[in-house]
Design a protein around this motif. Structure first.
Motif, PDB file in Angstrom:
ATOM      1  N   LEU A 182       0.830  -1.207   0.000  1.00 36.76           N
ATOM      2  CA  LEU A 182       0.000   0.000   0.000  1.00 36.76           C
ATOM      3  C   LEU A 182       0.869   1.264   0.000  1.00 36.76           C
ATOM      4  CD1 LEU A 182      -2.833  -1.096   2.462  1.00 36.76           C
ATOM      5  CD2 LEU A 182      -2.948  -0.916  -0.041  1.00 36.76           C
ATOM      6  N   ALA A 183       1.970   1.245   0.752  1.00 41.18           N
ATOM      7  CA  ALA A 183       2.874   2.398   0.781  1.00 41.18           C
ATOM      8  C   ALA A 183       3.490   2.645  -0.599  1.00 41.18           C
ATOM      9  CB  ALA A 183       3.974   2.185   1.821  1.00 41.18           C
ATOM     10  N   ALA A 184       3.647   1.583  -1.380  1.00 43.93           N
ATOM     11  CA  ALA A 184       4.187   1.718  -2.738  1.00 43.93           C
ATOM     12  C   ALA A 184       3.119   2.153  -3.730  1.00 43.93           C
ATOM     13  CB  ALA A 184       4.796   0.390  -3.185  1.00 43.93           C
ATOM     14  N   GLY A 185       1.849   2.190  -3.282  1.00 42.69           N
ATOM     15  CA  GLY A 185       0.758   2.600  -4.162  1.00 42.69           C
ATOM     16  C   GLY A 185       0.383   1.547  -5.187  1.00 42.69           C
ATOM     17  N   LEU A 186       0.588   0.276  -4.838  1.00 47.07           N
ATOM     18  CA  LEU A 186       0.303  -0.811  -5.765  1.00 47.07           C
ATOM     19  C   LEU A 186      -0.894  -1.637  -5.307  1.00 47.07           C
ATOM     20  CD1 LEU A 186       3.957  -2.157  -6.214  1.00 47.07           C
ATOM     21  CD2 LEU A 186       2.710  -0.603  -7.735  1.00 47.07           C
ATOM     22  N   ASN A 187      -1.653  -2.145  -6.286  1.00 46.78           N
ATOM     23  CA  ASN A 187      -2.662  -3.139  -5.925  1.00 46.78           C
ATOM     24  C   ASN A 187      -1.970  -4.502  -5.944  1.00 46.78           C
ATOM     25  OD1 ASN A 187      -2.731  -4.250  -8.605  1.00 46.78           O
ATOM     26  ND2 ASN A 187      -4.253  -2.739  -9.225  1.00 46.78           N
ATOM     27  N   GLN A 188      -2.692  -5.544  -5.540  1.00 39.64           N
ATOM     28  CA  GLN A 188      -2.063  -6.863  -5.449  1.00 39.64           C
ATOM     29  C   GLN A 188      -1.562  -7.357  -6.801  1.00 39.64           C
ATOM     30  OE1 GLN A 188      -4.948  -9.380  -3.467  1.00 39.64           O
ATOM     31  NE2 GLN A 188      -4.057  -8.918  -1.473  1.00 39.64           N
ATOM     32  N   ALA A 189      -2.317  -7.133  -7.867  1.00 43.46           N
ATOM     33  CA  ALA A 189      -1.898  -7.591  -9.194  1.00 43.46           C
ATOM     34  C   ALA A 189      -0.628  -6.869  -9.643  1.00 43.46           C
ATOM     35  CB  ALA A 189      -3.017  -7.398 -10.207  1.00 43.46           C
ATOM     36  N   GLN A 190      -0.539  -5.581  -9.385  1.00 39.81           N
ATOM     37  CA  GLN A 190       0.660  -4.828  -9.766  1.00 39.81           C
ATOM     38  C   GLN A 190       1.880  -5.304  -8.983  1.00 39.81           C
ATOM     39  OE1 GLN A 190      -1.096  -1.045  -8.797  1.00 39.81           O
ATOM     40  NE2 GLN A 190      -1.300  -0.452 -10.958  1.00 39.81           N
TER      41      GLN A 190
ATOM     42  N   GLY B 173       7.072 -11.027 -10.188  1.00 38.19           N
ATOM     43  CA  GLY B 173       7.090 -12.212 -11.031  1.00 38.19           C
ATOM     44  C   GLY B 173       6.133 -13.313 -10.638  1.00 38.19           C
ATOM     45  N   TYR B 174       5.127 -13.001  -9.833  1.00 36.17           N
ATOM     46  CA  TYR B 174       4.121 -13.994  -9.477  1.00 36.17           C
ATOM     47  C   TYR B 174       3.054 -14.059 -10.569  1.00 36.17           C
ATOM     48  CZ  TYR B 174       6.070 -13.978  -4.756  1.00 36.17           C
ATOM     49  OH  TYR B 174       6.904 -14.082  -3.665  1.00 36.17           O
ATOM     50  N   ALA B 175       2.484 -15.230 -10.759  1.00 36.67           N
ATOM     51  CA  ALA B 175       1.476 -15.440 -11.800  1.00 36.67           C
ATOM     52  C   ALA B 175       0.180 -14.702 -11.470  1.00 36.67           C
ATOM     53  CB  ALA B 175       1.186 -16.929 -11.946  1.00 36.67           C
ATOM     54  N   LEU B 176      -0.507 -14.266 -12.528  1.00 39.90           N
ATOM     55  CA  LEU B 176      -1.830 -13.650 -12.401  1.00 39.90           C
ATOM     56  C   LEU B 176      -2.867 -14.580 -13.020  1.00 39.90           C
ATOM     57  CD1 LEU B 176      -1.064  -9.964 -13.478  1.00 39.90           C
ATOM     58  CD2 LEU B 176      -1.227 -10.868 -11.162  1.00 39.90           C
ATOM     59  N   GLN B 177      -4.080 -14.537 -12.465  1.00 35.19           N
ATOM     60  CA  GLN B 177      -5.202 -15.311 -12.979  1.00 35.19           C
ATOM     61  C   GLN B 177      -6.380 -14.370 -13.165  1.00 35.19           C
ATOM     62  OE1 GLN B 177      -4.044 -16.138  -9.669  1.00 35.19           O
ATOM     63  NE2 GLN B 177      -2.423 -17.439 -10.465  1.00 35.19           N
ATOM     64  N   SER B 178      -7.341 -14.787 -13.985  1.00 36.22           N
ATOM     65  CA  SER B 178      -8.582 -14.025 -14.124  1.00 36.22           C
ATOM     66  C   SER B 178      -9.370 -14.156 -12.833  1.00 36.22           C
ATOM     67  CB  SER B 178      -9.415 -14.558 -15.284  1.00 36.22           C
ATOM     68  OG  SER B 178      -8.736 -14.321 -16.493  1.00 36.22           O
TER      69      SER B 178
END
Length: 96
Positions: free
Chosen positions: A25-33, A39-44
């Protein structure tokens, strides 16, 4: 030829899920970002959009998985949050 640099010594404890979430959150990122950055995989997701089940598990207070300390240190470095170190671009040495 220049002398090689000694290995970088960092304090690298594994973060709790709460610490990981706070850093994200401090980096201003959501979990997907954040997952993409590391380098973690994303899913729909069930509501469309992308999600990272791995990142969700790492932030979950009820999941046993934790991010490894060196990976968390890299996340902090990449997002400019490490308490004692920062990443800087290398500059070419003159005369090479």
């Amino acid at each position: 030829m220049p002398e090689p640099m000694p290995p970088l010594q960092l304090d690298m404890p594994a973060p709790s899920g709460q610490q990981l979430k706070a850093a994200r959150l401090a980096a201003g990122l959501n979990q997907a970002q954040a997952a993409t950055l590391m380098g973690y995989a994303l899913q729909s997701g069930s509501r469309g959009g992308l999600q990272s089940r791995t990142w969700q598990a790492l932030e979950s207070p009820t999941d046993e998985r934790n991010m490894q300390g060196p990976v968390f240190a890299m996340f902090l470095l990449l997002t400019g949050q490490h308490p004692t170190h920062r990443l800087a671009p290398q500059t070419p040495e003159s005369g090479d």
